[in-house]
Design a protein around this motif. Sequence first.
Motif, PDB file in Angstrom:
ATOM      1  N   THR A 172     -21.896  20.174  12.076  1.00  0.00           N
ATOM      2  CA  THR A 172     -22.273  18.895  12.156  1.00  0.00           C
ATOM      3  C   THR A 172     -21.756  18.670  13.686  1.00  0.00           C
ATOM      4  OG1 THR A 172     -21.834  18.114   9.848  1.00  0.00           O
ATOM      5  CG2 THR A 172     -21.860  16.531  11.560  1.00  0.00           C
ATOM      6  N   LYS A 173     -22.621  18.109  14.531  1.00  0.00           N
ATOM      7  CA  LYS A 173     -22.282  17.895  15.890  1.00  0.00           C
ATOM      8  C   LYS A 173     -22.082  16.243  16.326  1.00  0.00           C
ATOM      9  CE  LYS A 173     -23.223  19.271  20.709  1.00  0.00           C
ATOM     10  NZ  LYS A 173     -24.113  20.323  21.355  1.00  0.00           N
ATOM     11  N   ALA A 174     -23.081  15.605  15.615  1.00  0.00           N
ATOM     12  CA  ALA A 174     -23.209  14.176  16.008  1.00  0.00           C
ATOM     13  C   ALA A 174     -23.416  13.465  14.738  1.00  0.00           C
ATOM     14  CB  ALA A 174     -24.388  14.130  16.870  1.00  0.00           C
ATOM     15  N   LEU A 175     -23.178  12.115  15.153  1.00  0.00           N
ATOM     16  CA  LEU A 175     -23.327  10.926  13.947  1.00  0.00           C
ATOM     17  C   LEU A 175     -24.161   9.986  14.647  1.00  0.00           C
ATOM     18  CD1 LEU A 175     -22.961   8.980  11.498  1.00  0.00           C
ATOM     19  CD2 LEU A 175     -20.588   8.496  12.636  1.00  0.00           C
ATOM     20  N   PHE A 176     -25.370   9.539  14.088  1.00  0.00           N
ATOM     21  CA  PHE A 176     -26.190   8.544  14.757  1.00  0.00           C
ATOM     22  C   PHE A 176     -25.944   7.145  13.855  1.00  0.00           C
ATOM     23  CE2 PHE A 176     -29.668   6.032  16.020  1.00  0.00           C
ATOM     24  CZ  PHE A 176     -30.222   6.582  17.210  1.00  0.00           C
ATOM     25  N   LEU A 177     -25.510   6.123  14.653  1.00  0.00           N
ATOM     26  CA  LEU A 177     -25.309   4.723  14.030  1.00  0.00           C
ATOM     27  C   LEU A 177     -26.484   3.791  14.590  1.00  0.00           C
ATOM     28  CD1 LEU A 177     -21.648   4.648  14.152  1.00  0.00           C
ATOM     29  CD2 LEU A 177     -23.009   5.190  12.041  1.00  0.00           C
ATOM     30  N   GLY A 178     -27.046   2.990  13.781  1.00  0.00           N
ATOM     31  CA  GLY A 178     -28.008   2.120  14.331  1.00  0.00           C
ATOM     32  C   GLY A 178     -27.733   0.705  13.529  1.00  0.00           C
ATOM     33  N   TYR A 179     -26.993   0.002  14.029  1.00  0.00           N
ATOM     34  CA  TYR A 179     -26.377  -1.317  13.739  1.00  0.00           C
ATOM     35  C   TYR A 179     -26.252  -2.358  14.844  1.00  0.00           C
ATOM     36  CZ  TYR A 179     -24.962   1.111   9.200  1.00  0.00           C
ATOM     37  OH  TYR A 179     -25.042   1.740   8.065  1.00  0.00           O
ATOM     38  N   PRO A 180     -26.725  -3.595  14.469  1.00  0.00           N
ATOM     39  CA  PRO A 180     -27.432  -4.156  13.307  1.00  0.00           C
ATOM     40  C   PRO A 180     -28.617  -3.275  13.151  1.00  0.00           C
ATOM     41  CG  PRO A 180     -26.652  -5.889  14.898  1.00  0.00           C
ATOM     42  CD  PRO A 180     -26.527  -4.590  15.659  1.00  0.00           C
ATOM     43  N   ASN A 181     -28.696  -3.207  11.523  1.00  0.00           N
ATOM     44  CA  ASN A 181     -29.688  -2.146  11.199  1.00  0.00           C
ATOM     45  C   ASN A 181     -31.225  -2.697  10.840  1.00  0.00           C
ATOM     46  OD1 ASN A 181     -30.723  -0.808   8.280  1.00  0.00           O
ATOM     47  ND2 ASN A 181     -29.672   0.411   9.425  1.00  0.00           N
ATOM     48  N   ASN A 182     -31.998  -1.945  11.244  1.00  0.00           N
ATOM     49  CA  ASN A 182     -33.523  -1.836  11.025  1.00  0.00           C
ATOM     50  C   ASN A 182     -33.446  -0.790   9.826  1.00  0.00           C
ATOM     51  OD1 ASN A 182     -36.226  -1.898  10.753  1.00  0.00           O
ATOM     52  ND2 ASN A 182     -36.428  -1.133  12.902  1.00  0.00           N
ATOM     53  N   PRO A 183     -33.884  -1.317   8.509  1.00  0.00           N
ATOM     54  CA  PRO A 183     -34.341  -2.308   7.893  1.00  0.00           C
ATOM     55  C   PRO A 183     -33.703  -3.479   7.464  1.00  0.00           C
ATOM     56  CG  PRO A 183     -34.712  -0.586   6.330  1.00  0.00           C
ATOM     57  CD  PRO A 183     -33.870  -0.047   7.548  1.00  0.00           C
TER      58      PRO A 183
END
Length: 401
Positions: A172-183
Amino acid sequence: MSDAAVTADLETYLSERVRSTPPSGIRRFFEIAATMDDVISLGIGEPDFVTPQPAVQAGIDALNDGQTSYTANAGRADLRTAISEELSSRYGVSYDAEDEILSTVGVSEAMQLTMLSVLDPGDEILIPEPCFVSYAPTARFAEANVVHVPTSVENNFQVTAETLESYITPNTKALFLGYPNNPTGAVLRRDTLEDIAALVQEHDLLVISDEIYDRLVYGEAHERGHVCVPSIDGLRERTILLGGFSKGYAMTGWRIGYACAPAPILRGLYKVHQYMIMSAPTVSQIAAHTAITECQDEVETMRQAYDERRRVLVDGLNEAGLPTFEPEGAFYCFPDIRSTGLTSEEFVQQLLEEEHVACVPGDAFGPSGAGYVRCSYATGLDDVKEAVRRIQRFAAKHQNG
């Protein structure tokens, strides 16, 4: 050999990474809806507002002034300075405009640059889902291994450090966060992020944070304020922050975004950007500078309009017997449609056919979205109200299968 056979044979020239990537799960229903009359679309994630007039006029003036050449690869200095000042004043996050900010062709380019710059073949990247459909393919185009981390309504669709830890491996190298979140419209709380920060540091991970919806938060989340990931202790030096103008400033067609990161990492993104793009569109950079420096009132007006539509749609869906998580960001809600006995795809298909309302199956955004659909309130209030009436009529017919 027939033309069909030749065409099929030509597909073998495509790379395996492209051939193995399915088309977007969002677009198919839009294509069907385009052939029908009287369709209300709750599907597309695009503001129905036009770009604020001062930004439009700045773009027109730039064209009339003959500003049609390349800019510096990293983008215009005035725009990068404005982005730096905005992040500092709004979130207390400091980035050097010269060495730590890159103007890009929307967040889409910023995301692909990031994946190509930090991921090697075989690296693992953790991506909480449901999530925007582009996240996993862009990582796979970098030949990384995507590890989906499920979230659920029981945790308000927030990913937790405890859940993440169970998916971490030596690769594991990275964490992706997408917030505020779609959908889902979920936001991450500060205490949740602080727990994640401790985990990230313990396992020496990078964080990639897509915050394109940072200006569109509502209710208690608006009162608390959006939590910018690199503002959390220990994350600034480990985070690549992605942002842009498409959503909050209604500038989707201008294709202008940015990436911010510590200088050694940004130099990697810059290198790929040089060869891939050269520079973001000049006129779009000029318009974006005006947007960020002169159009904050217009952003707030749009946010309030979205908030009103949000309330109408969420309340209407709940009244229809479709339990709907309270979205606090972006412009989507994510109703649970399992009481109808339909799958997400069946619900969307039949709703479109019977009531001429378009939305998106929840599982287009990952396995955790099964049994849900995404409804966007980035459309006019009258259309939202009419869509609610149609959905309520549809749900009444199909409730309990």
